[in-house]
Design an enzyme around this catalytic site. Sequence first.
Site, PDB file in Angstrom:
ATOM      1  N   ASN A  14     -32.664  14.795   4.853  1.00 49.39           N
ATOM      2  CA  ASN A  14     -31.543  15.047   3.942  1.00 49.39           C
ATOM      3  C   ASN A  14     -31.335  16.556   3.864  1.00 49.39           C
ATOM      4  O   ASN A  14     -32.067  17.253   3.163  1.00 49.39           O
ATOM      5  CB  ASN A  14     -31.884  14.458   2.560  1.00 49.39           C
ATOM      6  CG  ASN A  14     -30.796  14.739   1.538  1.00 49.39           C
ATOM      7  OD1 ASN A  14     -29.709  15.198   1.881  1.00 49.39           O
ATOM      8  ND2 ASN A  14     -31.089  14.467   0.271  1.00 49.39           N
ATOM      9  N   LYS A  16     -28.883  18.144   2.603  1.00 49.12           N
ATOM     10  CA  LYS A  16     -28.154  18.567   1.394  1.00 49.12           C
ATOM     11  C   LYS A  16     -27.054  19.574   1.763  1.00 49.12           C
ATOM     12  O   LYS A  16     -26.465  19.445   2.844  1.00 49.12           O
ATOM     13  CB  LYS A  16     -29.136  19.122   0.353  1.00 49.12           C
ATOM     14  CG  LYS A  16     -30.307  18.153   0.114  1.00 49.12           C
ATOM     15  CD  LYS A  16     -31.183  18.512  -1.053  1.00 49.12           C
ATOM     16  CE  LYS A  16     -32.325  17.504  -1.137  1.00 49.12           C
ATOM     17  NZ  LYS A  16     -33.130  17.670  -2.321  1.00 49.12           N
ATOM     18  N   HIS A  96     -28.442   9.414  -4.809  1.00 43.84           N
ATOM     19  CA  HIS A  96     -29.478  10.445  -4.869  1.00 43.84           C
ATOM     20  C   HIS A  96     -29.496  11.038  -6.283  1.00 43.84           C
ATOM     21  O   HIS A  96     -28.442  11.154  -6.923  1.00 43.84           O
ATOM     22  CB  HIS A  96     -29.182  11.533  -3.828  1.00 43.84           C
ATOM     23  CG  HIS A  96     -30.292  12.506  -3.670  1.00 43.84           C
ATOM     24  ND1 HIS A  96     -30.505  13.526  -4.559  1.00 43.84           N
ATOM     25  CD2 HIS A  96     -31.279  12.593  -2.746  1.00 43.84           C
ATOM     26  CE1 HIS A  96     -31.583  14.216  -4.184  1.00 43.84           C
ATOM     27  NE2 HIS A  96     -32.069  13.659  -3.079  1.00 43.84           N
ATOM     28  N   GLU A  98     -29.661  13.940  -7.326  1.00 44.53           N
ATOM     29  CA  GLU A  98     -28.774  15.101  -7.520  1.00 44.53           C
ATOM     30  C   GLU A  98     -27.347  14.640  -7.779  1.00 44.53           C
ATOM     31  O   GLU A  98     -26.611  15.260  -8.545  1.00 44.53           O
ATOM     32  CB  GLU A  98     -28.869  16.045  -6.299  1.00 44.53           C
ATOM     33  CG  GLU A  98     -30.191  16.808  -6.310  1.00 44.53           C
ATOM     34  CD  GLU A  98     -30.697  17.231  -4.938  1.00 44.53           C
ATOM     35  OE1 GLU A  98     -29.924  17.213  -3.959  1.00 44.53           O
ATOM     36  OE2 GLU A  98     -31.894  17.585  -4.844  1.00 44.53           O
ATOM     37  N   GLU A 166     -37.613   7.792  -4.969  1.00 40.60           N
ATOM     38  CA  GLU A 166     -37.717   9.247  -5.093  1.00 40.60           C
ATOM     39  C   GLU A 166     -37.894   9.620  -6.565  1.00 40.60           C
ATOM     40  O   GLU A 166     -36.899   9.709  -7.302  1.00 40.60           O
ATOM     41  CB  GLU A 166     -36.440   9.922  -4.579  1.00 40.60           C
ATOM     42  CG  GLU A 166     -36.188   9.759  -3.104  1.00 40.60           C
ATOM     43  CD  GLU A 166     -35.418  10.951  -2.552  1.00 40.60           C
ATOM     44  OE1 GLU A 166     -35.900  11.568  -1.609  1.00 40.60           O
ATOM     45  OE2 GLU A 166     -34.351  11.281  -3.093  1.00 40.60           O
ATOM     46  N   GLY A 172     -38.105  18.527  -4.549  1.00 38.86           N
ATOM     47  CA  GLY A 172     -38.009  19.975  -4.429  1.00 38.86           C
ATOM     48  C   GLY A 172     -38.995  20.749  -5.287  1.00 38.86           C
ATOM     49  O   GLY A 172     -38.840  21.951  -5.477  1.00 38.86           O
ATOM     50  N   SER A 206     -40.802  15.939  -2.100  1.00 44.97           N
ATOM     51  CA  SER A 206     -41.833  16.887  -1.642  1.00 44.97           C
ATOM     52  C   SER A 206     -42.699  16.363  -0.488  1.00 44.97           C
ATOM     53  O   SER A 206     -43.896  16.633  -0.438  1.00 44.97           O
ATOM     54  CB  SER A 206     -42.699  17.351  -2.818  1.00 44.97           C
ATOM     55  OG  SER A 206     -41.908  18.084  -3.737  1.00 44.97           O
TER      56      SER A 206
END
Length: 242
Positions: A14, A16, A96, A98, A166, A172, A206
């Site tokens: 991914n 991003k 996701h 985000e 996730e 991250g 991560s």
Amino acid sequence: MIKLKNFSSFFVANWKLNGDFKFIDQFLNELKMPEDPSRCIVICPMSIHLDYLRKKKNNFYVGAQNISQHKEGAYTGEISCNSLSELNIEFCIVGHSERRQIFSEINYDVNAKLLQLVEHDIIPIICIGETLEEKENGKTNEVLAKQLDECIPKTSNSENTIIAYEPVWAIGTGLTPSIQEIELTHEFIRNHKKKFNDFKILYGGSVKSSNSNEIVKLINVDGALIGGASLKIEEFTKIIQD
Ligand code: PGA
């Protein structure tokens, strides 16, 4: 459509909002695909690069990072499922964290996106996961159950949909759940209402070369969704080769 059953593991990059044409050229020059053909490698660049990457693709698959839940019409700035189909894009990440946190997507939107994707024979990689607060309050399974129930439509099955667990707090941050926690959570997802037994379930958050092998070889883990480490060619190569 790709036969998910033919693959032993999935490694989804991914990217991003990262990368440009120069980065893509360099990445592909240096990318060494695993010899084992049962490993499925999917690269998800930003939408504007999908066609460029697809034209250069060699043994890997290409995925989008998001899609509109609307078929067509007055939705300025959106990208339709139909346009992904026309480009022969095989996968699409949906829901996701985000997208949920920054762009206020809710389960209802994620469900509508999955419906569109399944209808267009594009494989959704549906992300679910708890926040740190939810984890600390012992709500992980409750949150995951609600996301599974509200996001995944009846038309989804193990041949046309992939689930990615996730934990939001692991994305991250360099933090991950323990190996045992990952295995137990994946087992919970797999057994939820006896619906997801045969589904491919990936772990994300991560993942790097130093922990990927240990995670991916867990019985209930079928691969990894990789953010930061997928932008570093050496790291990514180690992860997919390991
Ligand atoms: P990360 O991101 O690997 O950088 O934690 C994973 C993701 O957001 O899919």
